[in-house]
Design an enzyme around this catalytic site. Sequence first.
Site, PDB file in Angstrom:
ATOM      1  CE  LYS A 178      -4.222  -1.744   2.154  1.00  0.00           C
ATOM      2  NZ  LYS A 178      -5.186  -1.632   3.251  1.00  0.00           N
TER       3      LYS A 178
ATOM      4  CG  ASP B  26      -8.191   0.730   3.352  1.00  0.00           C
ATOM      5  OD1 ASP B  26      -9.069  -0.064   2.943  1.00  0.00           O
ATOM      6  OD2 ASP B  26      -6.974   0.494   3.265  1.00  0.00           O
TER       7      ASP B  26
HETATM    8  P1  NDP Z   1       0.290  -3.609   9.660  1.00  0.00           P
HETATM    9  O1  NDP Z   1       1.117  -4.824   9.479  1.00  0.00           O
HETATM   10  O2  NDP Z   1       0.656  -2.340   8.961  1.00  0.00           O
HETATM   11  O3  NDP Z   1       0.243  -3.266  11.258  1.00  0.00           O
HETATM   12  C1  NDP Z   1       0.071  -4.290  12.212  1.00  0.00           C
HETATM   13  C2  NDP Z   1      -0.079  -3.664  13.616  1.00  0.00           C
HETATM   14  O4  NDP Z   1      -0.305  -4.743  14.539  1.00  0.00           O
HETATM   15  C3  NDP Z   1       1.164  -2.923  14.102  1.00  0.00           C
HETATM   16  O5  NDP Z   1       0.778  -1.848  14.909  1.00  0.00           O
HETATM   17  C4  NDP Z   1       1.869  -4.001  14.961  1.00  0.00           C
HETATM   18  O6  NDP Z   1       2.668  -3.484  15.996  1.00  0.00           O
HETATM   19  C5  NDP Z   1       0.665  -4.680  15.578  1.00  0.00           C
HETATM   20  N1  NDP Z   1       0.992  -6.025  16.030  1.00  0.00           N
HETATM   21  C6  NDP Z   1       1.292  -7.108  15.256  1.00  0.00           C
HETATM   22  N2  NDP Z   1       1.543  -8.176  16.038  1.00  0.00           N
HETATM   23  C7  NDP Z   1       1.421  -7.758  17.319  1.00  0.00           C
HETATM   24  C8  NDP Z   1       1.587  -8.393  18.574  1.00  0.00           C
HETATM   25  N3  NDP Z   1       1.927  -9.692  18.674  1.00  0.00           N
HETATM   26  N4  NDP Z   1       1.370  -7.673  19.694  1.00  0.00           N
HETATM   27  C9  NDP Z   1       1.029  -6.361  19.620  1.00  0.00           C
HETATM   28  N5  NDP Z   1       0.852  -5.699  18.459  1.00  0.00           N
HETATM   29  C10 NDP Z   1       1.065  -6.391  17.323  1.00  0.00           C
HETATM   30  O7  NDP Z   1      -1.181  -4.059   9.309  1.00  0.00           O
HETATM   31  P2  NDP Z   1      -2.428  -3.155   8.854  1.00  0.00           P
HETATM   32  O8  NDP Z   1      -2.369  -1.866   9.583  1.00  0.00           O
HETATM   33  O9  NDP Z   1      -2.533  -3.147   7.393  1.00  0.00           O
HETATM   34  O10 NDP Z   1      -3.648  -4.044   9.409  1.00  0.00           O
HETATM   35  C11 NDP Z   1      -3.936  -4.115  10.792  1.00  0.00           C
HETATM   36  C12 NDP Z   1      -5.202  -4.932  11.007  1.00  0.00           C
HETATM   37  O11 NDP Z   1      -6.318  -4.313  10.389  1.00  0.00           O
HETATM   38  C13 NDP Z   1      -5.097  -6.336  10.404  1.00  0.00           C
HETATM   39  O12 NDP Z   1      -5.640  -7.242  11.314  1.00  0.00           O
HETATM   40  C14 NDP Z   1      -5.941  -6.264   9.166  1.00  0.00           C
HETATM   41  O13 NDP Z   1      -6.553  -7.523   8.922  1.00  0.00           O
HETATM   42  C15 NDP Z   1      -6.993  -5.233   9.557  1.00  0.00           C
HETATM   43  N6  NDP Z   1      -7.516  -4.498   8.380  1.00  0.00           N
HETATM   44  C16 NDP Z   1      -8.849  -4.561   8.118  1.00  0.00           C
HETATM   45  C17 NDP Z   1      -9.389  -3.884   7.046  1.00  0.00           C
HETATM   46  C18 NDP Z   1     -10.853  -3.978   6.771  1.00  0.00           C
HETATM   47  O14 NDP Z   1     -11.276  -3.636   5.668  1.00  0.00           O
HETATM   48  N7  NDP Z   1     -11.655  -4.417   7.710  1.00  0.00           N
HETATM   49  C19 NDP Z   1      -8.548  -3.073   6.151  1.00  0.00           C
HETATM   50  C20 NDP Z   1      -7.144  -3.051   6.533  1.00  0.00           C
HETATM   51  C21 NDP Z   1      -6.668  -3.760   7.604  1.00  0.00           C
HETATM   52  P3  NDP Z   1       4.220  -3.094  15.733  1.00  0.00           P
HETATM   53  O15 NDP Z   1       4.189  -1.761  15.065  1.00  0.00           O
HETATM   54  O16 NDP Z   1       4.797  -3.049  17.095  1.00  0.00           O
HETATM   55  O17 NDP Z   1       4.796  -4.182  14.870  1.00  0.00           O
END
Ligand code: NDP
Length: 279
Positions: free
Chosen positions: A70, A106
């Site tokens: 993205k 989004d």
């Molecule tokens: P990213 O990979 O950009 O971000 C993931 C986030 O999750 C980061 O803040 C990361 O923290 C955190 N994270 C991952 N693992 C852990 C953990 N074990 N403990 C704590 N925090 C954790 O993903 P996106 O922002 O693109 O997506 C995030 C969520 O939103 C996903 O679940 C996705 O499925 C959902 N989503 C839903 C959409 C919809 O249309 N409904 C659209 C887009 C996304 P850190 O920075 O510390 O790594």
Amino acid sequence: MITGKTKILGILGYPVSHTLSPVMHNEAFRASGLDYCYLPFKVAPERLLDAVGGIRALNIRGVNITVPHKERIIPLLDHLDKEASLIGAVNTVVNKDGKLYGYNTDAKGFIKSLKEEGIMPGRKKVMILGAGGAARAVAFSLLLNGVKSIQIYNRTPEKAETIVDFLNRVKSGIAKTAYAITPLKDIDILINATSLGLKKNDPLPIAPAFLCPGLIVYDLIYNPQKTGLLIEASRQGLKTISGLGMLLWQGVLSFRLWTGIEPPVEIMRKAIYRALRIR
Ligand code: NDP
């Protein structure tokens, strides 16, 4: 039926096998009588440049962009919509006569899903867990829609700080970084924008004891539809919202950008529900 005149659309992601977008859009094209076909394209990060060249070379009419492309697709496009530029992420590309235009649906899709649940963001106090691309789009859209405050908590606090700095440049005094989570007594809406909850045995992104009466709990995850967080929030009698609405409305807005016609929203909703085998 696919003919020599069929227009091709698709989604670029890595992985891409979990996506519900092909089901949602192909049903919508069929119901609208459009000779379009939407395909999944698994594109490894190092092949993104080739894939974008392929959009131009093959005259693909448009694509959705999902994780992890993205942000990295932005410099490969010819034009960027203002909102996508501010958010720094593109999830929709439209090919207009060989020129690629990038948009972000989004952010608006999230707000639309909130309003559909009868929740008006104005003056609300919001806590966002997570600081990835989705958190950034959601926080930005909430800021534009008049929330009173936004707190962002993330495992890696620097990433939350980066989003907060960005939000404060758009409109100062609304957003701040949370360095710890405490009981959410003074919060109206909690949003899980982490990926915690995607897997069955994931821990909750917040301790159950921190949820408070009256809180609205929105989990951006849509599969499973009921994450551990939403199950716990329901158990405590709180209003819960899954990510299905956001998925639907970002798709509706993308459909409109590609086709210029009014999307068949209920057909798209049913297609998603059917794919997830829920009513
Ligand atoms: P990213 O990979 O950009 O971000 C993931 C986030 O999750 C980061 O803040 C990361 O923290 C955190 N994270 C991952 N693992 C852990 C953990 N074990 N403990 C704590 N925090 C954790 O993903 P996106 O922002 O693109 O997506 C995030 C969520 O939103 C996903 O679940 C996705 O499925 C959902 N989503 C839903 C959409 C919809 O249309 N409904 C659209 C887009 C996304 P850190 O920075 O510390 O790594």
